[in-house]
Scaffold this motif. Structure first.
Motif, PDB file in Angstrom:
ATOM      1  N   LYS A  75       0.844  -1.274   0.086  1.00  0.00           N
ATOM      2  CA  LYS A  75       0.103   0.013  -0.217  1.00  0.00           C
ATOM      3  C   LYS A  75       0.852   1.512   0.153  1.00  0.00           C
ATOM      4  O   LYS A  75       0.216   2.120   0.050  1.00  0.00           O
ATOM      5  N   ASN A  76       1.985   1.131  -0.144  1.00  0.00           N
ATOM      6  CA  ASN A  76       3.007   2.159  -0.014  1.00  0.00           C
ATOM      7  C   ASN A  76       2.763   3.362   1.273  1.00  0.00           C
ATOM      8  O   ASN A  76       2.594   4.479   0.927  1.00  0.00           O
ATOM      9  N   THR A  77       2.724   2.453   2.408  1.00  0.00           N
ATOM     10  CA  THR A  77       2.045   3.308   3.481  1.00  0.00           C
ATOM     11  C   THR A  77       2.810   3.022   4.876  1.00  0.00           C
ATOM     12  O   THR A  77       3.047   1.570   5.041  1.00  0.00           O
ATOM     13  N   VAL A  78       3.264   3.929   5.499  1.00  0.00           N
ATOM     14  CA  VAL A  78       3.835   3.469   6.996  1.00  0.00           C
ATOM     15  C   VAL A  78       2.747   4.101   7.883  1.00  0.00           C
ATOM     16  O   VAL A  78       2.325   5.243   7.638  1.00  0.00           O
ATOM     17  N   TYR A  79       2.866   3.333   8.965  1.00  0.00           N
ATOM     18  CA  TYR A  79       2.070   3.926  10.236  1.00  0.00           C
ATOM     19  C   TYR A  79       2.570   4.096  11.345  1.00  0.00           C
ATOM     20  O   TYR A  79       4.043   3.566  11.475  1.00  0.00           O
ATOM     21  N   LEU A  80       1.954   5.052  12.224  1.00  0.00           N
ATOM     22  CA  LEU A  80       2.627   4.986  13.620  1.00  0.00           C
ATOM     23  C   LEU A  80       1.649   5.055  14.411  1.00  0.00           C
ATOM     24  O   LEU A  80       0.841   5.753  14.667  1.00  0.00           O
TER      25      LEU A  80
END
Length: 119
Positions: A75-80
């Protein structure tokens, strides 16, 4: 060119949780180290958490055990994920992408998302 768009900030009470997301455009996401920084009023920007392309993580001492960084390359996504939030976590949170290609450094920043921890 890579564009980073953060979301998920807001107002939360002490002890609460928030999850920030950073969606990246471009094809280099999977090879990039992704980082979350934050900047509180009157303070310097500081590194909060980082995750390499291989999934290795590191955290600032102030957030260890409370924050978790993760990434979804599909998803080309990074989370915090931020738990047990404290008033001192109040800041603008920025997503950052860092990669190297043929010795050239490529670094990009998102526009930031405000996190306010207050009762």
């Amino acid at each position: 060119q890579v564009q980073l768009v953060e979301s998920g900030g807001g107002l939360v009470q002490p002890g609460g949780s928030l999850r920030l997301s950073c969606a990246a455009s471009g094809s280099i996401f999977s090879i990039s180290t992704m980082r979350w920084y934050r900047q509180a009023p009157g303070k310097q920007r500081e590194l909060v958490a980082a995750i390499t392309s291989g999934g290795s993580t590191k955290y600032a001492d102030s957030v260890k055990g409370r924050f978790t960084i993760s990434r979804d390359n599909a998803k080309n996504t990074v989370y915090l994920q931020m738990n047990s939030l404290k008033p001192e976590d109040t800041a603008v949170y920025y997503c950052n992408s860092l990669s190297y290609n043929l010795g050239v450094r490529y670094e990009y920043w998102g526009q930031g998302t405000q996190v306010t921890v207050s009762s």
